[in-house]
Design a protein around this motif. Structure first.
Motif, PDB file in Angstrom:
ATOM      1  N   LYS A  80      -8.368  -7.851  31.887  1.00 31.13           N
ATOM      2  CA  LYS A  80      -7.340  -7.535  32.073  1.00 31.13           C
ATOM      3  C   LYS A  80      -7.522  -6.002  30.818  1.00 31.13           C
ATOM      4  CE  LYS A  80      -3.668 -11.320  30.486  1.00 31.13           C
ATOM      5  NZ  LYS A  80      -3.189 -12.208  29.234  1.00 31.13           N
ATOM      6  N   GLY A  81      -8.863  -5.756  31.632  1.00 24.99           N
ATOM      7  CA  GLY A  81      -9.659  -4.909  31.129  1.00 24.99           C
ATOM      8  C   GLY A  81      -9.651  -4.766  29.671  1.00 24.99           C
ATOM      9  N   TYR A  82     -10.184  -5.924  28.965  1.00 26.71           N
ATOM     10  CA  TYR A  82     -11.190  -5.699  28.121  1.00 26.71           C
ATOM     11  C   TYR A  82     -10.144  -4.373  26.754  1.00 26.71           C
ATOM     12  CZ  TYR A  82     -14.119  -9.692  28.324  1.00 26.71           C
ATOM     13  OH  TYR A  82     -14.285 -11.187  28.558  1.00 26.71           O
ATOM     14  N   GLY A  83      -8.886  -4.475  26.081  1.00 25.99           N
ATOM     15  CA  GLY A  83      -8.249  -3.587  25.739  1.00 25.99           C
ATOM     16  C   GLY A  83      -8.543  -3.523  23.890  1.00 25.99           C
ATOM     17  N   ASP A  84      -7.159  -2.669  23.231  1.00 26.70           N
ATOM     18  CA  ASP A  84      -7.625  -2.538  21.980  1.00 26.70           C
ATOM     19  C   ASP A  84      -6.728  -3.587  21.461  1.00 26.70           C
ATOM     20  OD1 ASP A  84      -9.587  -1.008  21.991  1.00 26.70           O
ATOM     21  OD2 ASP A  84      -8.919   0.616  21.260  1.00 26.70           O
ATOM     22  N   VAL A  85      -7.119  -4.064  19.863  1.00 19.72           N
ATOM     23  CA  VAL A  85      -6.146  -4.358  19.545  1.00 19.72           C
ATOM     24  C   VAL A  85      -5.869  -3.130  17.838  1.00 19.72           C
ATOM     25  CG1 VAL A  85      -5.946  -6.502  19.820  1.00 19.72           C
ATOM     26  CG2 VAL A  85      -7.598  -5.790  18.198  1.00 19.72           C
ATOM     27  N   GLU A  86      -5.125  -3.707  16.532  1.00 20.33           N
ATOM     28  CA  GLU A  86      -5.099  -3.118  16.113  1.00 20.33           C
ATOM     29  C   GLU A  86      -5.118  -3.560  14.173  1.00 20.33           C
ATOM     30  OE1 GLU A  86      -1.490  -0.249  15.157  1.00 20.33           O
ATOM     31  OE2 GLU A  86      -0.707   0.269  17.085  1.00 20.33           O
ATOM     32  N   PHE A  87      -6.292  -2.684  13.897  1.00 16.82           N
ATOM     33  CA  PHE A  87      -6.361  -3.094  12.500  1.00 16.82           C
ATOM     34  C   PHE A  87      -5.229  -2.618  11.406  1.00 16.82           C
ATOM     35  CE2 PHE A  87     -11.343  -3.317  12.605  1.00 16.82           C
ATOM     36  CZ  PHE A  87     -11.096  -4.479  14.274  1.00 16.82           C
ATOM     37  N   VAL A  88      -4.170  -3.269  10.786  1.00 18.69           N
ATOM     38  CA  VAL A  88      -3.415  -3.333  10.584  1.00 18.69           C
ATOM     39  C   VAL A  88      -3.700  -3.316   9.008  1.00 18.69           C
ATOM     40  CG1 VAL A  88      -1.384  -4.118  10.126  1.00 18.69           C
ATOM     41  CG2 VAL A  88      -2.075  -4.217  11.951  1.00 18.69           C
ATOM     42  N   LEU A  89      -4.218  -2.465   8.031  1.00 22.66           N
ATOM     43  CA  LEU A  89      -4.738  -2.777   6.693  1.00 22.66           C
ATOM     44  C   LEU A  89      -3.497  -3.823   5.924  1.00 22.66           C
ATOM     45  CD1 LEU A  89      -6.324   1.285   6.162  1.00 22.66           C
ATOM     46  CD2 LEU A  89      -7.270  -0.994   7.593  1.00 22.66           C
ATOM     47  N   ASP A  90      -4.490  -4.485   5.295  1.00 22.18           N
ATOM     48  CA  ASP A  90      -3.446  -5.179   3.818  1.00 22.18           C
ATOM     49  C   ASP A  90      -4.629  -4.474   2.641  1.00 22.18           C
ATOM     50  OD1 ASP A  90      -2.748  -6.606   2.302  1.00 22.18           O
ATOM     51  OD2 ASP A  90      -2.593  -7.994   3.291  1.00 22.18           O
ATOM     52  N   LEU A  91      -3.939  -3.360   2.685  1.00 17.14           N
ATOM     53  CA  LEU A  91      -3.999  -3.105   1.044  1.00 17.14           C
ATOM     54  C   LEU A  91      -3.700  -3.073  -0.656  1.00 17.14           C
ATOM     55  CD1 LEU A  91      -2.960   1.056   1.660  1.00 17.14           C
ATOM     56  CD2 LEU A  91      -5.279   0.025   2.142  1.00 17.14           C
ATOM     57  N   GLU A  92      -3.216  -4.565  -0.068  1.00 17.24           N
ATOM     58  CA  GLU A  92      -4.118  -5.712  -1.410  1.00 17.24           C
ATOM     59  C   GLU A  92      -5.494  -6.376  -1.462  1.00 17.24           C
ATOM     60  OE1 GLU A  92      -0.466  -9.145  -1.885  1.00 17.24           O
ATOM     61  OE2 GLU A  92       0.975  -7.390  -1.791  1.00 17.24           O
ATOM     62  N   THR A  93      -5.538  -6.058  -0.384  1.00 19.02           N
ATOM     63  CA  THR A  93      -7.528  -7.173  -0.207  1.00 19.02           C
ATOM     64  C   THR A  93      -8.493  -5.605  -0.284  1.00 19.02           C
ATOM     65  OG1 THR A  93      -7.411  -6.354   1.395  1.00 19.02           O
ATOM     66  CG2 THR A  93      -6.460  -8.645   1.051  1.00 19.02           C
ATOM     67  N   THR A  94      -7.572  -4.685  -1.028  1.00 23.41           N
ATOM     68  CA  THR A  94      -8.995  -4.067  -1.149  1.00 23.41           C
ATOM     69  C   THR A  94      -9.616  -3.496  -2.453  1.00 23.41           C
ATOM     70  OG1 THR A  94      -7.524  -1.920  -0.554  1.00 23.41           O
ATOM     71  CG2 THR A  94      -8.885  -1.209  -1.834  1.00 23.41           C
ATOM     72  N   ARG A  95     -10.915  -3.895  -2.388  1.00 28.67           N
ATOM     73  CA  ARG A  95     -11.702  -4.382  -3.274  1.00 28.67           C
ATOM     74  C   ARG A  95     -13.652  -3.404  -3.680  1.00 28.67           C
ATOM     75  NH1 ARG A  95     -11.820  -9.974  -2.977  1.00 28.67           N
ATOM     76  NH2 ARG A  95     -10.783  -9.804  -0.924  1.00 28.67           N
ATOM     77  N   LEU A  96     -13.683  -3.286  -4.698  1.00 28.68           N
ATOM     78  CA  LEU A  96     -15.021  -3.094  -4.727  1.00 28.68           C
ATOM     79  C   LEU A  96     -16.226  -4.246  -3.982  1.00 28.68           C
ATOM     80  CD1 LEU A  96     -15.349  -1.477  -7.930  1.00 28.68           C
ATOM     81  CD2 LEU A  96     -15.700   0.525  -5.629  1.00 28.68           C
ATOM     82  N   LEU A  97     -17.444  -3.382  -2.916  1.00 31.17           N
ATOM     83  CA  LEU A  97     -18.757  -4.389  -3.158  1.00 31.17           C
ATOM     84  C   LEU A  97     -19.101  -4.085  -4.213  1.00 31.17           C
ATOM     85  CD1 LEU A  97     -17.957  -5.002   0.930  1.00 31.17           C
ATOM     86  CD2 LEU A  97     -17.343  -6.617  -0.705  1.00 31.17           C
TER      87      LEU A  97
END
Length: 451
Positions: A80-97
């Motif tokens: 299948k050619g090892y295609g891409d998937v999208e990373f769909v941001l969940d901005l509710e998880t945004t945090r400092l490290l």
């Protein structure tokens, strides 16, 4: 925002514009429960990724623990050619490290390039069960209790020594010991404070039974938030240990002593947050049916609770890890322990170990319980005394047994879909093939001279 220590979109942009942040990690949780993703320069994240997203190779949900591409997955292959998937941001998880300089993190879902969710993604598996509960009129709260063993070795030194004869940070059983936890408080304190600043609600740290074994507890939350936080905590704890010149492991069974557990506490609430497991001083029929469903599906779903060969070494008689599929009231010998009352009434699934993928394990508990609710299952009487010596059904004793039960389970296929069941059955096959081709130290010691 999940709480005031998470970042809003405006908070994030402000920190980037002021130069306070220069790095944004975008990560998802893979099959093995690990965070995978990319580190973006903050300006590029602001100008491009925030609006247009980013992609990654779909092989990230089709590799073994060593990141080798392996056959057998329907969604990803050479053909299948090892295609891409999208990373769909969940901005509710945004945090400092806070343990990393000028760094924030955003967690993501995975979607195909046409926008449809990747069903095999662990976060999607859990979200579908949350949706199922919502359709029945319920919300879900949960907490996970993770144990780890801390060593006075770096990860590099541990690797060079083939992970043998490592020095634990405590040389005796420090269960509940204040003296024992004081010995490693610099690491524990750093983890606790970092996690709090990163948006987790930290409860406490305590010693455990194995040498160098500890647990840091976090307050229960919405089930998806708990899974997200679990993944972040597991990665950050390892990173902080490394910063202190130490290493820690969450593997289910490091040695012959007590293994690392991941007890899962879970309960349903009404969509308004009201109590549905307890009424007028007693368990409700809903609660009983939910627990009955968890028990009825436990053998079929064990693969979700114990995903690796090593997971099954933990299920040992008299070890505080369960060997019998039974429930009891505040009985730690049972696979399911009921604790609390009123709004605090909840079940504790004691089967999972520290190596578990939190999304899949939580999805398993929820799917099993909802099966019990939908089918109106009746709860058997509580087990009293020791489940270890009872005649209750046994927990599957090997990965192969659990794999076969999961693959053949009509309940699993109805709850998760064929694509998910086949995907994680193949993951078990990959793990089994790797183990069965390995030559162990035990075999060398046993057979080198004497056979």
């Amino acid at each position: 925002m999940r709480n005031d220590r998470h970042l809003t979109r405006e908070d994030l942009l402000g920190l980037i514009d002021s130069g306070t942040l220069d790095t944004v990690v975008v990560a998802f949780t893979d099959m093995q429960g690990r965070l995978q993703g990319k580190r973006f320069h903050a300006a590029y994240f602001r100008d491009v990724v925030l609006e247009h997203g980013t992609e990654g190779c779909n092989y990230l949900l089709g590799v073994d623990v060593d990141m080798n591409t392996v056959p057998g997955y329907a969604m990803t292959s050479w053909e299948k050619g090892y295609g891409d998937v999208e990373f769909v941001l969940d901005l509710e998880t945004t945090r400092l490290l806070p343990h990393l300089p000028a760094t924030a993190m955003v967690q993501a879902d995975l979607a195909w390039l046409d926008g449809t969710p990747v069903d095999q993604s662990p976060r999607t598996v859990l979200k579908k069960q949350v949706d199922r509960a919502r359709d029945l009129g319920y919300s879900v709260v949960a907490g996970t209790e993770l144990e780890f063993i801390l060593f006075d070795e770096t990860y590099e030194a541990a690797s060079s020594r083939n992970y043998q004869d490592l020095v634990p940070s405590n040389q005796y059983n420090v269960d509940y010991s204040i003296l024992g936890t004081t010995r490693v408080e610099p690491v524990l304190r750093d983890i606790r404070n970092t996690m709090y600043a990163a948006g987790l609600n930290v409860e406490c740290a305590k010693g455990e039974c194995n040498y160098g074994q500890h647990e840091i507890g976090f307050l229960y939350d919405d089930v998806l938030t708990t899974a997200d936080n679990h993944s972040v905590y597991k990665t950050v704890a390892k990173e902080i240990a490394a910063q202190h010149g130490k290493a820690l492991t969450f593997m289910a069974k490091y040695d012959q002593r007590e293994g690392n557990s991941c007890h899962i506490h879970l309960s349903l609430r009404g969509l308004d947050g009201g109590t549905v497991f307890w009424d007028e001083g007693h368990r409700t029929p809903l609660y009983d049916s939910f627990v009955a469903g968890v028990l009825a599906t436990m053998a079929d779903f064990t693969l979700l609770y114990a995903p690796n060969v090593n997971s099954y070494k933990r299920f040992a008689h008299g070890s505080f890890a369960p060997t019998a599929i039974a429930w009891g009231e505040d009985n730690r010998t049972c696979a399911v322990r009921l604790v609390g009352d009123g709004a605090g009434a909840r079940l504790e699934n004691r089967l999972p170990g520290g190596d578990v993928n939190p999304y899949l394990a939580l999805a398993g508990v929820l799917a099993g319980g909802l099966h019990g609710v939908e089918q109106g299952l009746e709860l058997e009487p509580a087990l009293t005394g020791s489940a270890y010596t009872s005649d209750a059904p046994r927990v599957p004793g090997t990965l192969r047994h659990a794999r076969d039960l999961f693959a053949a389970s009509t309940v699993a296929r109805a709850a998760f879909g064929d694509e998910v069941v086949d995907h994680y059955t193949n993951a078990a096959d990959v793990e089994l093939a790797a183990f069965e081709s390995a030559v162990t130290d035990w075999e060398r010691r046993r057979g080198f001279e004497r056979m």
